[in-house]
Motif scaffolding. Structure first.
Motif, PDB file in Angstrom:
ATOM      1  N   PRO A 189      43.746-129.102  66.490  1.00 46.57           N
ATOM      2  CA  PRO A 189      43.810-129.202  65.023  1.00 46.57           C
ATOM      3  C   PRO A 189      44.069-127.828  64.411  1.00 46.57           C
ATOM      4  N   TRP A 190      45.297-127.362  64.585  1.00 53.16           N
ATOM      5  CA  TRP A 190      45.636-125.989  64.190  1.00 53.16           C
ATOM      6  C   TRP A 190      45.404-125.726  62.715  1.00 53.16           C
ATOM      7  N   ARG A 191      45.559-126.728  61.853  1.00 57.40           N
ATOM      8  CA  ARG A 191      45.438-126.505  60.409  1.00 57.40           C
ATOM      9  C   ARG A 191      44.000-126.605  59.905  1.00 57.40           C
ATOM     10  N   ARG A 192      43.081-126.929  60.804  1.00 61.68           N
ATOM     11  CA  ARG A 192      41.705-127.112  60.362  1.00 61.68           C
ATOM     12  C   ARG A 192      40.751-126.047  60.891  1.00 61.68           C
ATOM     13  N   ASP A 193      40.854-125.707  62.173  1.00 66.15           N
ATOM     14  CA  ASP A 193      39.893-124.817  62.803  1.00 66.15           C
ATOM     15  C   ASP A 193      40.574-123.574  63.358  1.00 66.15           C
ATOM     16  N   PRO A 194      39.884-122.439  63.344  1.00 71.58           N
ATOM     17  CA  PRO A 194      40.462-121.226  63.930  1.00 71.58           C
ATOM     18  C   PRO A 194      40.571-121.349  65.444  1.00 71.58           C
ATOM     19  N   VAL A 195      41.694-120.890  65.984  1.00 75.06           N
ATOM     20  CA  VAL A 195      41.920-120.886  67.426  1.00 75.06           C
ATOM     21  C   VAL A 195      42.193-119.450  67.844  1.00 75.06           C
ATOM     22  N   LEU A 196      41.337-118.929  68.712  1.00 77.44           N
ATOM     23  CA  LEU A 196      41.452-117.552  69.174  1.00 77.44           C
ATOM     24  C   LEU A 196      41.909-117.525  70.619  1.00 77.44           C
ATOM     25  N   ALA A 197      42.744-116.558  70.968  1.00 76.06           N
ATOM     26  CA  ALA A 197      43.171-116.367  72.349  1.00 76.06           C
ATOM     27  C   ALA A 197      42.490-115.134  72.912  1.00 76.06           C
ATOM     28  N   VAL A 198      42.049-115.234  74.162  1.00 81.53           N
ATOM     29  CA  VAL A 198      41.517-114.073  74.873  1.00 81.53           C
ATOM     30  C   VAL A 198      42.699-113.354  75.509  1.00 81.53           C
ATOM     31  N   CYS A 199      42.898-112.096  75.174  1.00 81.70           N
ATOM     32  CA  CYS A 199      44.099-111.370  75.588  1.00 81.70           C
ATOM     33  C   CYS A 199      43.752-110.061  76.304  1.00 81.70           C
ATOM     34  N   THR A 200      44.675-109.628  77.150  1.00 79.42           N
ATOM     35  CA  THR A 200      44.599-108.303  77.777  1.00 79.42           C
ATOM     36  C   THR A 200      45.987-107.679  77.716  1.00 79.42           C
ATOM     37  N   HIS A 201      46.063-106.398  77.976  1.00 75.07           N
ATOM     38  CA  HIS A 201      47.349-105.721  77.874  1.00 75.07           C
ATOM     39  C   HIS A 201      48.311-106.107  78.997  1.00 75.07           C
ATOM     40  N   VAL A 202      47.779-106.335  80.208  1.00 71.90           N
ATOM     41  CA  VAL A 202      48.626-106.689  81.341  1.00 71.90           C
ATOM     42  C   VAL A 202      48.052-107.924  82.019  1.00 71.90           C
ATOM     43  N   ASP A 203      48.840-108.518  82.915  1.00 71.14           N
ATOM     44  CA  ASP A 203      48.447-109.733  83.623  1.00 71.14           C
ATOM     45  C   ASP A 203      48.114-109.377  85.063  1.00 71.14           C
ATOM     46  N   GLY A 204      46.861-109.550  85.455  1.00 72.69           N
ATOM     47  CA  GLY A 204      46.460-109.228  86.820  1.00 72.69           C
ATOM     48  C   GLY A 204      45.131-109.866  87.147  1.00 72.69           C
ATOM     49  N   VAL A 205      44.697-109.737  88.386  1.00 71.56           N
ATOM     50  CA  VAL A 205      43.435-110.319  88.828  1.00 71.56           C
ATOM     51  C   VAL A 205      42.267-109.742  88.043  1.00 71.56           C
ATOM     52  N   ARG A 206      42.189-108.427  87.967  1.00 68.48           N
ATOM     53  CA  ARG A 206      41.076-107.793  87.265  1.00 68.48           C
ATOM     54  C   ARG A 206      41.060-108.208  85.799  1.00 68.48           C
ATOM     55  N   GLU A 207      42.247-108.265  85.188  1.00 63.91           N
ATOM     56  CA  GLU A 207      42.321-108.617  83.768  1.00 63.91           C
ATOM     57  C   GLU A 207      41.873-110.058  83.528  1.00 63.91           C
ATOM     58  N   ALA A 208      42.207-110.970  84.451  1.00 63.30           N
ATOM     59  CA  ALA A 208      41.782-112.364  84.300  1.00 63.30           C
ATOM     60  C   ALA A 208      40.258-112.477  84.362  1.00 63.30           C
ATOM     61  N   VAL A 209      39.636-111.702  85.266  1.00 61.93           N
ATOM     62  CA  VAL A 209      38.181-111.713  85.362  1.00 61.93           C
ATOM     63  C   VAL A 209      37.562-111.143  84.087  1.00 61.93           C
ATOM     64  N   LEU A 210      38.095-110.036  83.598  1.00 68.68           N
ATOM     65  CA  LEU A 210      37.567-109.441  82.372  1.00 68.68           C
ATOM     66  C   LEU A 210      37.755-110.377  81.185  1.00 68.68           C
ATOM     67  N   ALA A 211      38.847-111.130  81.176  1.00 62.10           N
ATOM     68  CA  ALA A 211      39.048-112.122  80.120  1.00 62.10           C
ATOM     69  C   ALA A 211      37.951-113.174  80.175  1.00 62.10           C
ATOM     70  N   GLY A 212      37.531-113.552  81.400  1.00 61.10           N
ATOM     71  CA  GLY A 212      36.435-114.498  81.527  1.00 61.10           C
ATOM     72  C   GLY A 212      35.131-113.952  80.979  1.00 61.10           C
ATOM     73  N   VAL A 213      34.894-112.647  81.168  1.00 61.06           N
ATOM     74  CA  VAL A 213      33.703-112.014  80.594  1.00 61.06           C
ATOM     75  C   VAL A 213      33.726-112.146  79.072  1.00 61.06           C
ATOM     76  N   VAL A 214      34.877-111.859  78.469  1.00 60.76           N
ATOM     77  CA  VAL A 214      35.000-111.952  77.014  1.00 60.76           C
ATOM     78  C   VAL A 214      34.870-113.397  76.552  1.00 60.76           C
ATOM     79  N   LEU A 215      35.422-114.334  77.318  1.00 60.99           N
ATOM     80  CA  LEU A 215      35.276-115.752  76.968  1.00 60.99           C
ATOM     81  C   LEU A 215      33.806-116.147  76.942  1.00 60.99           C
ATOM     82  N   GLU A 216      33.043-115.743  77.952  1.00 55.21           N
ATOM     83  CA  GLU A 216      31.613-116.072  77.980  1.00 55.21           C
ATOM     84  C   GLU A 216      30.892-115.431  76.800  1.00 55.21           C
ATOM     85  N   ARG A 217      31.222-114.189  76.495  1.00 60.27           N
ATOM     86  CA  ARG A 217      30.589-113.530  75.353  1.00 60.27           C
ATOM     87  C   ARG A 217      30.934-114.253  74.058  1.00 60.27           C
ATOM     88  N   ALA A 218      32.166-114.721  73.922  1.00 62.85           N
ATOM     89  CA  ALA A 218      32.569-115.422  72.709  1.00 62.85           C
ATOM     90  C   ALA A 218      31.797-116.728  72.542  1.00 62.85           C
TER      91      ALA A 218
END
Length: 264
Positions: A189-218
């Motif tokens: 429901p793009w017009r109703r609720d905010p949708v946030l993306a978890v992002c990193t500068h590059v795509d890699g194994v370490r970055e995917a794990v760190l994105a998971g840390v941020v997802l859990e914190r969010a």
């Protein structure tokens, strides 16, 4: 998820170990990616289990799906919250190779007083519908969206608002929102609720794990503000979806690893 522990003269107390393992329970439901958790002295190690992931002995060509790495990052985030809650400063090291043993290690480096917010974060209910604060009937307003984005971002990973304007990289939420040019295969429901993306500068194994840390914190920070989170991770197994996440952003470059819909 499996867990082991070792003995040492400098190990955590049984109460602390129990608290650590309890913090991981919401992420250890049936169907969750296989990950072994070991408690060694004052260190928690997380290692992917390739045999369990593939149902057979691993081969050199096997690469864990992106969502598996993000899930491992969520486990890391839960461990960090637990350590802070009983008075330890965590230090996390994440490998750049998915086959590393361990993939991630969280050590208790020094004592530090736990703050009231540290205690609340460990006790937040991360199940659907769960929250640690009073429920709100209003939509996810600008202030709470910005607060979640600020509180969750760290270590080169951040939250980017997909369906509305940003100001200096921070969501400037307004309703109704706009439907992004690329919906990343997500039916939301793009017009109703905010949708946030978890992002990193590059795509890699370490970055995917760190994105998971941020997802859990969010997820935790949203619950503290009376919001629920609907997380979408598997769509980002597609490298093209990850690359398209910030393609339309004016001042942001990088890749996406997950999308979070915030709602009351």
């Amino acid at each position: 998820m499996s867990a082991t522990r070792t003995r040492s003269s400098e190990r955590w107390s049984p109460t602390e170990v129990a608290a650590l393992l309890h913090a991981l329970e919401p992420l250890a439901e049936p169907g969750a990616p296989a990950c072994a958790v070991s408690v060694r002295d004052r260190r928690v190690e997380l290692t992917l289990d390739p045999a369990a992931l593939h149902g057979r002995a691993p081969s050199p060509a096997d690469v864990p799906a992106h969502h598996v790495l993000v899930h491992a990052g969520r486990l890391v985030g839960a461990v960090e919250n637990a350590l802070r809650s009983f008075g330890w400063a965590p230090r996390t090291v994440v490998a750049t190779d998915a086959d590393a043993r361990p993939l991630a290690a969280v050590s208790a480096t020094r004592r530090r007083p736990a703050t009231p917010m540290d205690l609340v974060r460990r006790r937040v209910d991360r199940r659907p519908g769960g929250a640690a604060s009073p429920r709100y009937a209003a939509p996810a307003d600008a202030s709470r969206v910005v607060d979640v984005a600020h509180a969750a971002a760290s270590r080169g990973a951040w939250l980017h608002l997909l369906n509305g304007p940003t100001r200096d990289g921070v969501p400037a939420w307004r309703t109704p929102a706009t439907v992004p040019a690329d919906t990343l295969t997500l039916d939301l429901p793009w017009r109703r609720d905010p949708v946030l993306a978890v992002c990193t500068h590059v795509d890699g194994v370490r970055e995917a794990v760190l994105a998971g840390v941020v997802l859990e914190r969010a997820v935790v920070e949203a619950a503290l503000r009376g919001l629920q989170v609907e997380a979408h991770v598997e769509a980002f197994d597609d490298a093209a979806v990850r690359a398209a996440t910030l393609a339309a952003a004016e001042h942001e470059t990088g890749v996406g690893h997950a999308a979070l819909r915030l709602f009351p």
